[in-house]
Design a protein around this motif. Structure first.
Motif, mmCIF file in Angstrom:
data_model
loop_
_atom_site.group_PDB
_atom_site.id
_atom_site.type_symbol
_atom_site.label_atom_id
_atom_site.label_comp_id
_atom_site.label_asym_id
_atom_site.label_seq_id
_atom_site.Cartn_x
_atom_site.Cartn_y
_atom_site.Cartn_z
ATOM 1 N N PHE A 75 2.151 7.812 7.406
ATOM 2 C CA PHE A 75 1.508 7.199 8.564
ATOM 3 C C PHE A 75 2.518 7.034 9.698
ATOM 4 C CE2 PHE A 75 -1.442 5.537 5.228
ATOM 5 C CZ PHE A 75 -2.604 6.110 5.735
ATOM 6 N N MET A 76 2.025 7.051 10.923
ATOM 7 C CA MET A 76 2.900 6.944 12.086
ATOM 8 C C MET A 76 3.085 5.499 12.537
ATOM 9 S SD MET A 76 2.171 10.343 14.363
ATOM 10 C CE MET A 76 0.420 10.086 14.657
ATOM 11 N N ALA A 77 2.533 4.547 11.796
ATOM 12 C CA ALA A 77 2.713 3.134 12.101
ATOM 13 C C ALA A 77 2.982 2.385 10.800
ATOM 14 C CB ALA A 77 1.479 2.561 12.800
ATOM 15 N N ASP A 78 3.708 1.259 10.904
ATOM 16 C CA ASP A 78 3.943 0.423 9.728
ATOM 17 C C ASP A 78 2.626 -0.135 9.202
ATOM 18 O OD1 ASP A 78 6.579 0.904 10.285
ATOM 19 O OD2 ASP A 78 7.009 -1.106 11.059
ATOM 20 N N ILE A 79 2.580 -0.409 7.894
ATOM 21 C CA ILE A 79 1.369 -0.930 7.264
ATOM 22 C C ILE A 79 1.741 -2.150 6.425
ATOM 23 C CG2 ILE A 79 -0.501 -0.465 5.624
ATOM 24 C CD1 ILE A 79 -0.308 2.461 6.377
ATOM 25 N N GLU A 80 1.048 -3.245 6.634
ATOM 26 C CA GLU A 80 1.257 -4.438 5.816
ATOM 27 C C GLU A 80 0.130 -4.552 4.796
ATOM 28 O OE1 GLU A 80 1.887 -7.976 8.025
ATOM 29 O OE2 GLU A 80 3.546 -7.151 9.207
ATOM 30 N N GLY A 81 0.484 -4.965 3.577
ATOM 31 C CA GLY A 81 -0.517 -5.107 2.530
ATOM 32 C C GLY A 81 0.104 -5.684 1.280
ATOM 33 N N SER A 82 -0.628 -5.579 0.177
ATOM 34 C CA SER A 82 -0.154 -6.135 -1.091
ATOM 35 C C SER A 82 -0.023 -5.026 -2.124
ATOM 36 C CB SER A 82 -1.112 -7.217 -1.603
ATOM 37 O OG SER A 82 -2.375 -6.661 -1.898
ATOM 38 N N LEU A 83 1.058 -5.076 -2.878
ATOM 39 C CA LEU A 83 1.285 -4.158 -3.979
ATOM 40 C C LEU A 83 1.035 -4.917 -5.279
ATOM 41 C CD1 LEU A 83 2.300 -1.427 -5.123
ATOM 42 C CD2 LEU A 83 4.620 -2.393 -5.049
ATOM 43 N N GLU A 84 0.086 -4.417 -6.075
ATOM 44 C CA GLU A 84 -0.267 -5.056 -7.343
ATOM 45 C C GLU A 84 0.183 -4.150 -8.482
ATOM 46 O OE1 GLU A 84 -4.478 -5.441 -7.136
ATOM 47 O OE2 GLU A 84 -4.442 -6.457 -5.193
ATOM 48 N N ALA A 144 6.715 3.093 8.555
ATOM 49 C CA ALA A 144 6.114 4.392 8.896
ATOM 50 C C ALA A 144 7.050 5.540 8.562
ATOM 51 C CB ALA A 144 5.769 4.422 10.382
ATOM 52 N N ASN A 145 6.458 6.613 8.049
ATOM 53 C CA ASN A 145 7.154 7.889 7.861
ATOM 54 C C ASN A 145 8.456 7.722 7.075
ATOM 55 O OD1 ASN A 145 6.898 10.658 8.274
ATOM 56 N ND2 ASN A 145 8.259 10.656 10.041
ATOM 57 N N THR A 146 8.367 6.999 5.958
ATOM 58 C CA THR A 146 9.548 6.739 5.132
ATOM 59 C C THR A 146 9.203 6.848 3.658
ATOM 60 O OG1 THR A 146 9.123 4.351 5.035
ATOM 61 C CG2 THR A 146 10.577 5.139 6.806
ATOM 62 N N SER A 147 10.239 6.913 2.854
ATOM 63 C CA SER A 147 10.135 6.787 1.396
ATOM 64 C C SER A 147 11.148 5.724 0.975
ATOM 65 C CB SER A 147 10.457 8.119 0.716
ATOM 66 O OG SER A 147 10.589 7.949 -0.681
ATOM 67 N N GLN A 148 10.649 4.630 0.413
ATOM 68 C CA GLN A 148 11.528 3.523 0.044
ATOM 69 C C GLN A 148 11.067 2.899 -1.267
ATOM 70 O OE1 GLN A 148 12.366 0.621 3.113
ATOM 71 N NE2 GLN A 148 12.072 2.124 4.747
ATOM 72 N N ILE A 149 12.012 2.242 -1.938
ATOM 73 C CA ILE A 149 11.705 1.505 -3.172
ATOM 74 C C ILE A 149 11.194 0.117 -2.790
ATOM 75 C CG2 ILE A 149 12.653 0.515 -5.278
ATOM 76 C CD1 ILE A 149 14.750 2.783 -5.214
#
Length: 852
Positions: free
Chosen positions: A688-697, A719-724
């Motif tokens: 995605f070209m914008a940051d996204i806020e949400g919950s990881l379950e 946005a546009n990243t791969s992170q742990i």
């Protein structure tokens, strides 16, 4: 001096038509596709022949041969390629037709060596399948009935003199003489056979035919060049070639939706006249690849108006910038793409021609390819160099669907001649296709060839074909002439600014160090028999080929072999397995991770599960390593006939397990796990070209659904990243309960919307303690869709559902089903669909083995 008026436009795409009355047009075109006949040369038996078409399809329609794709028929039909064939048709010409200044017979494609006669006068000797031929024929026509005859020479016989003259055997897919002959013929290489395709060396009128009547003038070519782009304005110039039969003053206009955006007064002289017309689009709406934004297109109409007549052409363009970044960096050498200034991860596949007989690739079949690609979250297809430069509609659809096209020139897996006649033929081919394709928004790059440099460096051709040092020097000098001199020069001249590189891959896959440089074809998995886990180790800057074979499912196999041939090693099945070690490799890999399948159908099914499993390892490894790796194009999207192959969609259009896996692996938001000896890490990869806020379950449960571990994290995915975003110890996650009956489910939600969800297993499928499930389902027909809702009492691995006699692909398939969760899948059905007339079949890993 010509007077130029530069206009501008801001508005939506809309198809436009000429404002001039049809009778005033200087160019009239007559379709010439009907009424053709064909016969074997030297015989007197003519049969009706479809145009566009091939000799094979004409013989099949006339019931002179059996289905070439069925059973062992391929072997029985090899005689066709050794014969010459003739086509003919008759047409009427009136006195009014002959008033025109010029009349042209236009062949969009002739396959391949064709002598064309009009009223028994030789007017053309064609020698290149990839060229469009214009034959000036007014002097050969008469009022009344006229006759066209085309003599097609056998490509094998026609290439023999060149083969004998050269005195060298060129490398080929196998050691058959006819395959060595193929390098001398500018014809689709895959027609001579490949390790996924049959050998049907066709001939015929493979693209449309027309008569073109020209009065005063004709627009021959339009090239649109984007000069600059800002949010306020996109500035363009259109280079327009006009052929005039007389000297005359004209006005050249450019319009969008009837609004004039450019105007140029010109004085034409007899012959070709080149003009440059500037125009602007205000507040342009950008064209984006699929998944990044909309595919805005503008249709620009160019009209040249003379004293009495006019000609008209329209072109569709997308406003966008495109850059291939291939330069040295701290890791080695990058290879990635930027559109409108934004780097993006290329997700997609290699595309081969959709049929051995190209007349059977309908516009509907082309469109389905792009629907299936976008449905699998792809944004790129590579048009592979062993096929064809595709039909115009292919690139039109790529524009509309937002699929970037990596375009190979049609050279693959062998060296090529370098004599002047051959290079002159290539120059015509390249110029013709560059001009045809260069205005498309989808066109990303040109690549000289597929795997020729890699083959020269690594495949031992010098020893296999006993080349002397002198022969090797001659061959490689010829290679450089073609791929390092001629083709880049033509791209620079006719499509300036478009990226070109000589050969894909840039280097071989034989050492890990080379994976830091450019694009790679990694075949350690499959050809090298390396484990799927090596996809994690061998991650390149851009992966442009990798793959693993699988069979079609039983419903598809039954369409091309008899019931008595439903055995992996039957002669008919072996005809439809072109890789010499294919069956052996599938079995070997299968038994590494799965128990031996209990029957033929289970073997077919498990081969697809296996293929999807291995390729998922690759998809996720490539994407986790973004931005070091910025592309994942697997081999291959489709098939040209029914076969065991690397495709994710079989010949009949049915999605394999791989295509569903690609859809998950290419999702714009991907949760991917990487496990060490003691720890599990969860990456979230965002395109995605914008940051996204949400919950990881994150939940760990046993196979009955009892939860052992739960964790909820509120996170912002950049946005546009791969992170742990998550990690924990295996000991904590498993709580000392063992790993053979545990599954982890991870879900990312934004509000109530699930953006990504995945399951993770701690052990190989072979070791999982899967119970025989009790699966229930309900079927409802609603709004021309069949809805099937499924439930289970225990975890189900890779549930495959099918309905006897029902074509098409379910919205999801080969999925894992958890106890306590319902899963609904849909498939389109006709208005007359009767639920009771179809038997539901379900296959799962739980019960596909001999031991279950």
């Amino acid at each position: 001096m010509p007077r130029i008026e530069r206009g501008h436009y801001g508005g939506e795409f809309e198809e436009v038509q000429s404002q001039t009355q049809a009778e005033a047009r200087s160019v009239q075109t007559r379709n010439m596709n009907a009424g053709w006949q064909m016969k074997q040369a030297g015989t007197n038996e003519w049969v009706d022949a479809q145009v566009p078409g091939t000799n094979f399809t004409a013989l099949l329609q006339a019931e002179k041969i059996e289905d070439p794709f069925y059973g062992e028929n391929e072997d029985r039909l090899q005689w066709i390629e050794k014969e010459d064939w003739e086509y003919q048709m008759s047409f009427e010409i009136t006195q009014k037709d002959l008033i025109n200044d010029k009349i042209e017979l236009v062949f969009d494609g002739l396959d391949t060596y064709a002598d064309v006669y009009i009223n028994e006068q030789l007017v053309l000797q064609a020698d290149n399948m990839f060229l469009k031929w214009h034959v000036s024929c007014k002097n050969q026509l008469v009022v009344g009935s006229n006759h066209i005859r085309i003599f097609f020479h056998s490509p094998l016989k026609k290439a023999e003199p060149s083969f004998n003259k050269t005195g060298l055997i060129f490398p080929a897919e196998n050691d058959k003489t006819e395959n060595h002959l193929s390098v001398f013929t500018r014809k689709a290489p895959y027609h001579y056979g490949w390790d996924w395709g049959p050998k049907f060396v066709t001939c015929g009128v493979w693209r449309p035919v027309s008569l073109r009547f020209i009065k005063d003038l004709i627009i021959r070519n339009v090239q649109i060049h984007q000069e600059s782009i800002t949010p306020d304005k996109a500035a363009f110039t259109a280079a327009i070639a006009i052929e005039s039969n007389i000297s005359q003053s004209c006005t050249l206009e450019a319009k969008i939706n009837g609004q004039k955006v450019g105007n140029l007064e010109i004085d034409l002289t007899e012959g070709i006249n080149d003009s440059v017309l500037p125009f602007d689009i205000l507040e342009p709406k950008l064209w984006w690849p699929a998944g990044m934004g909309k595919q805005h297109l503008y249709e620009i109409a160019f009209e040249v108006v003379g004293l009495k007549t006019t000609d008209f052409q329209s072109k569709r363009i997308g406003v966008r910038t495109f850059e291939v970044v291939n330069k040295s960096d701290e890791h080695g050498q990058s290879f990635y793409f930027k559109v409108n200034g934004r780097p993006f991860f290329a997700k997609g596949a290699n595309y081969i021609p959709s049929d051995s007989f190209l007349d059977r690739v309908t516009p509907e079949k082309h469109e389905q390819i792009f629907k299936d690609s976008v449905d699998a979250n792809m944004n790129m297809l590579r048009v592979w160099g062993g096929g064809i430069y595709e039909n115009d509609i292919f690139y039109d659809l790529a524009d509309e669907y937002g699929i970037v096209i990596w375009q190979d020139f049609m050279f693959a897996c062998t060296m090529y001649p370098w004599d002047n006649d051959f290079l002159e033929n290539i120059e015509k081919e390249a110029v013709s296709n560059i001009r045809r394709l260069r205005n498309h928004a989808c066109l990303g790059l040109w690549c000289g060839n597929n795997e020729v440099q890699m083959g020269w460096d690594n495949w031992g051709w010098d020893k296999t074909f006993n080349y002397s040092d002198k022969d090797q020097k001659r061959m490689y000098k010829g290679y450089e002439k073609l791929f390092h001199e001629l083709l880049p020069k033509l791209v620079k001249e006719y499509d300036a600014g478009r990226f070109y590189f000589p050969s894909s891959p840039i280097s071989n896959w034989d050492s890990l160090e080379k994976f830091s440089y450019g694009d790679q074809h990694y075949w350690g998995v499959w050809h090298g028999e390396e484990p799927f886990e090596n996809f994690k180790k061998f991650v390149p800057r851009f992966m442009s080929e990798f793959g693993f074979q699988a069979f079609p499912v039983l419903e598809s196999v039954k369409k091309y072999v008899k019931s008595e041939d439903l055995s992996i090693e039957s002669p008919a099945m072996n005809v439809h397995q072109k890789h010499p070690r294919g069956n052996q490799l599938i079995k070997e890999y299968m038994l590494r991770d799965y128990s031996e399948p209990k029957d033929f159908e289970s073997f077919l099914y498990l081969s697809q599960v296996l293929q999807a499993q291995g390729m998922t390892v690759a998809f996720e490894a490539h994407r986790r390593n973004m931005p070091f790796c910025m592309g994942s194009l697997y081999w291959q999207l489709n098939d040209c006939w029914p076969v065991a192959s690397w495709s994710s969609i079989d010949y009949y259009g049915k999605w394999k397990a791989l295509h569903y896996a690609a859809r998950h692996g290419f999702n714009n938001l991907l949760i991917s796990f990487d496990q060490s000896e003691t720890e599990l890490q969860a990456y979230i990869v965002s395109d995605f070209m914008a940051d996204i806020e949400g919950s990881l379950e994150v939940t760990v449960m046993d196979f009955t659904g009892e939860k052992q571990y739960e964790k909820h994290l509120n996170i912002k995915v950049e946005a546009n990243t791969s992170q742990i975003y998550f990690k924990d110890q295996l000991e904590t996650l498993l709580d000392g309960k063992g790993k053979t009956n545990r599954v982890l489910k991870a879900t990312f939600r934004q509000g109530n919307e699930v953006l990504s969800s995945t399951l993770y297993y701690f052990d190989s499928p072979k070791n999982l303690r899967l119970e025989r499930p009790e699966i229930t389902f309900q079927m409802v027909e609603k709004d021309a869709q069949l809805q099937v809702t499924l439930n289970t009492n225990t975890l189900v691995k890779n549930l495959y559902i099918s309905l006897d006699g029902l074509e098409g692909s379910f919205s999801d398939n080969f999925f894992d089903l958890l106890p306590g969760e319902s899963k609904m899948v849909t498939i389109p059905v006709s208005e007359t669909f009767d639920i009771t007339a179809h038997e539901v079949k379900i296959l799962t890993v739980n019960d596909a083995s001999l031991s279950s």
